[in-house]
Motif scaffolding. Structure first.
Motif, mmCIF file in Angstrom:
data_model
loop_
_atom_site.group_PDB
_atom_site.id
_atom_site.type_symbol
_atom_site.label_atom_id
_atom_site.label_comp_id
_atom_site.label_asym_id
_atom_site.label_seq_id
_atom_site.Cartn_x
_atom_site.Cartn_y
_atom_site.Cartn_z
ATOM 1 N N TYR A 68 0.853 -1.193 0.000
ATOM 2 C CA TYR A 68 0.000 0.000 0.000
ATOM 3 C C TYR A 68 0.888 1.243 0.000
ATOM 4 C CZ TYR A 68 -4.065 2.802 0.273
ATOM 5 O OH TYR A 68 -5.041 3.713 -0.057
ATOM 6 N N ASN A 99 -3.744 -0.708 8.593
ATOM 7 C CA ASN A 99 -3.953 -0.911 7.162
ATOM 8 C C ASN A 99 -3.914 -2.403 6.822
ATOM 9 O OD1 ASN A 99 -2.849 -1.351 4.353
ATOM 10 N ND2 ASN A 99 -3.064 0.866 4.264
ATOM 11 N N ARG A 101 -4.653 -5.285 3.523
ATOM 12 C CA ARG A 101 -5.022 -5.628 2.154
ATOM 13 C C ARG A 101 -5.585 -7.034 2.166
ATOM 14 N NH1 ARG A 101 0.676 -5.447 0.147
ATOM 15 N NH2 ARG A 101 1.088 -5.184 2.368
ATOM 16 N N MET A 142 -7.452 -6.133 -4.851
ATOM 17 C CA MET A 142 -7.235 -6.271 -3.409
ATOM 18 C C MET A 142 -8.133 -5.242 -2.729
ATOM 19 S SD MET A 142 -3.375 -4.790 -2.935
ATOM 20 C CE MET A 142 -2.751 -3.309 -3.724
ATOM 21 N N CYS A 144 -8.519 -2.766 0.124
ATOM 22 C CA CYS A 144 -7.656 -2.086 1.080
ATOM 23 C C CYS A 144 -8.526 -1.344 2.069
ATOM 24 C CB CYS A 144 -6.743 -1.090 0.372
ATOM 25 S SG CYS A 144 -5.868 -1.810 -1.022
ATOM 26 N N ARG A 179 -4.336 -5.692 -7.643
ATOM 27 C CA ARG A 179 -3.229 -6.008 -6.740
ATOM 28 C C ARG A 179 -1.868 -6.094 -7.424
ATOM 29 N NH1 ARG A 179 -2.523 -11.335 -7.557
ATOM 30 N NH2 ARG A 179 -4.365 -12.627 -7.907
ATOM 31 N N ASN A 182 -1.310 -1.927 -8.618
ATOM 32 C CA ASN A 182 -1.600 -0.904 -7.606
ATOM 33 C C ASN A 182 -2.491 0.218 -8.130
ATOM 34 O OD1 ASN A 182 -1.347 -0.531 -4.896
ATOM 35 N ND2 ASN A 182 0.878 -0.304 -4.925
ATOM 36 N N SER A 184 -5.842 2.150 -8.530
ATOM 37 C CA SER A 184 -7.080 2.239 -7.744
ATOM 38 C C SER A 184 -8.299 2.407 -8.638
ATOM 39 C CB SER A 184 -7.026 3.463 -6.824
ATOM 40 O OG SER A 184 -6.066 3.302 -5.832
#
Ligand code: ATP
Length: 388
Positions: A68, A99, A101, A142, A144, A179, A182, A184
């Motif tokens: 992350y 945090n 994941r 993933m 988060c 994942r 990365n 979003s």
């Protein structure tokens, strides 16, 4: 050992050269790890654009779960927000927990900590709390989010919204990412998916124009401050630029209080940054001298009171520890978690274990103390006359 798996494929997936991969191994940035029979590679530090906490599952696919990313902090609201964002800004509450994941690999759900370890405690809790069908349909994602509540082993902090009587713990998704890349999802898409799959998520507090955002953020921060909550994370609606965070005066003080309870272990790292945040906030909020003096008093108390309280305790023979109370389904789960804590090199002591009756059956309630040796030992030594 290193060549036991397909380095070419790993290098390709991470967009690194073999030479770089080997460099990461030899510098011990990339290490092997194991959870039950699951073998992984783990990035212990950031390396050539690969985030710390990135994990490669050593299965046939060599599934990658990226770390992350760091969330940068605004020290001033104006002009920082206006300069950073494109047009609209989504204001979300920043929850104070840890945090996580959540991924599904080879049909199994895992909850990874920020540093990339599969946490047995969290993995069990999320499997229980959440219906994770979404990861059957989108195994490339993933989830988060923040695990919050007093009954957690990393950042125990009470939240009324996750209280279930015998346990105060809950999870809110704040980001869904691919994942392996990365990347979003846009905020609307994340929210739509969470609603579709009935998953808890962090709801936007407001969506504002970047030019006026500093005014709205200040109002929201003042309200959150009064409620004893942590702060905000500001986001682009499409997640096209990275989010930034800003925290309340209350949080700055709470951080200092907890750090100065174990001041020889944590004090140094916490102090300067918190004081600087407060300095800029006081300037930007155009405080009167009286308001500024109140802030100074809060800060001073947050540092000195817990410190002296700790010295008092140690002077009277106590070994101070940071205690957390966790709920487990079985002795086995408890033992597994203790093994994990030892693996994380945490020095712990078990303070209490009891069986409790809940509407979900009999559970184990354990109080675990995290020992800060440096604080305990140094205090004793100064109390006995050692010179600085
Ligand atoms: P870093 O600054 O490297 O991100 P840190 O441990 O110092 O790490 P924090 O100061 O806690 O991080 O702030 C970032 C963290 O805030 C995120 O990693 C995430 O776990 C947490 N967080 C809580 N609520 C949100 C939210 N609504 N959106 C994004 N992150 C959130």
């Amino acid at each position: 050992k290193v060549s036991a798996y397909d380095l070419n494929k790993i290098a390709e997936k991470l967009n690194l050269s073999i030479k770089d991969l080997n460099k990461a191994f030899s510098r011990k940035i990339l290490r092997e790890d194991e959870y039950k029979e699951i073998k992984t590679l783990l990035f212990k530090k950031e390396f050539k654009g690969i985030e710390k906490g990135t994990v490669i599952f050593l299965n046939d696919n060599l599934d990658v779960v990226r770390g992350y990313p760091k969330t940068y902090r605004a020290i001033t609201l104006y002009p920082t927000i206006k300069k950073h964002f494109i047009d609209k800004v989504v204001i979300e509450e920043k929850l104070n927990g840890y945090n996580i994941r959540i991924v599904k690999i080879d049909g199994e759900v895992y909850a990874l900590t920020r540093s990339g370890y599969i946490c047995p405690f969290t993995t069990k809790k999320v499997k229980k709390f959440l219906n994770l069908e979404i990861l059957d349909d989108y195994s490339e994602y993933m989830l988060c989010g923040e695990m919050i509540g007093i009954n957690n082993p990393y950042t125990p902090y009470y939240y009324k919204e996750v209280d279930r009587g015998f346990e105060n713990l809950g999870f809110y998704i704040f980001d869904i990412k691919e994942r392996e890349t990365n990347k979003s999802l846009p905020i609307k898409e994340r929210i739509n998916l969470c609603e579709k799959y009935n998953l808890p998520y962090v709801k936007p507090l407001a969506v504002v124009d970047k030019d006026e955002a500093h005014i709205h953020v200040r109002e929201i921060i003042e309200k959150l401050n009064k409620e004893g909550r942590e702060g905000v994370v500001l986001k682009d609606p499409d997640m096209a630029v990275s989010p930034i965070k800003y925290t309340t005066h209350y949080t700055q003080c709470e951080d200092l209080k907890s750090a100065f309870t174990f001041f020889f272990d944590l004090g140094m790292d916490f102090l300067f940054s918190r004081v600087v945040r407060e300095g800029f906030m006081s300037y930007e909020f155009k405080e009167t001298l009286e308001e500024r003096k109140n802030r100074a008093k809060d800060l001073g108390e947050a540092i000195l009171l817990p410190m002296v309280e700790t010295i008092n305790k140690v002077a009277s023979g106590e070994r101070v520890s940071e205690d957390f109370e966790l709920i487990f389904d079985s002795e086995e789960d408890f033992d597994e978690f203790l093994d994990f804590m030892r693996k994380m090199k945490m020095v712990i002591t078990i303070k209490n274990i009891e069986k409790i009756d809940t509407e979900e059956g009999v559970k184990i309630k354990a109080v675990i103390g995290k020992i800060y040796n440096k604080t305990n030992d140094k205090i004793i030594s100064y109390l006995n006359g050692t010179l600085w």
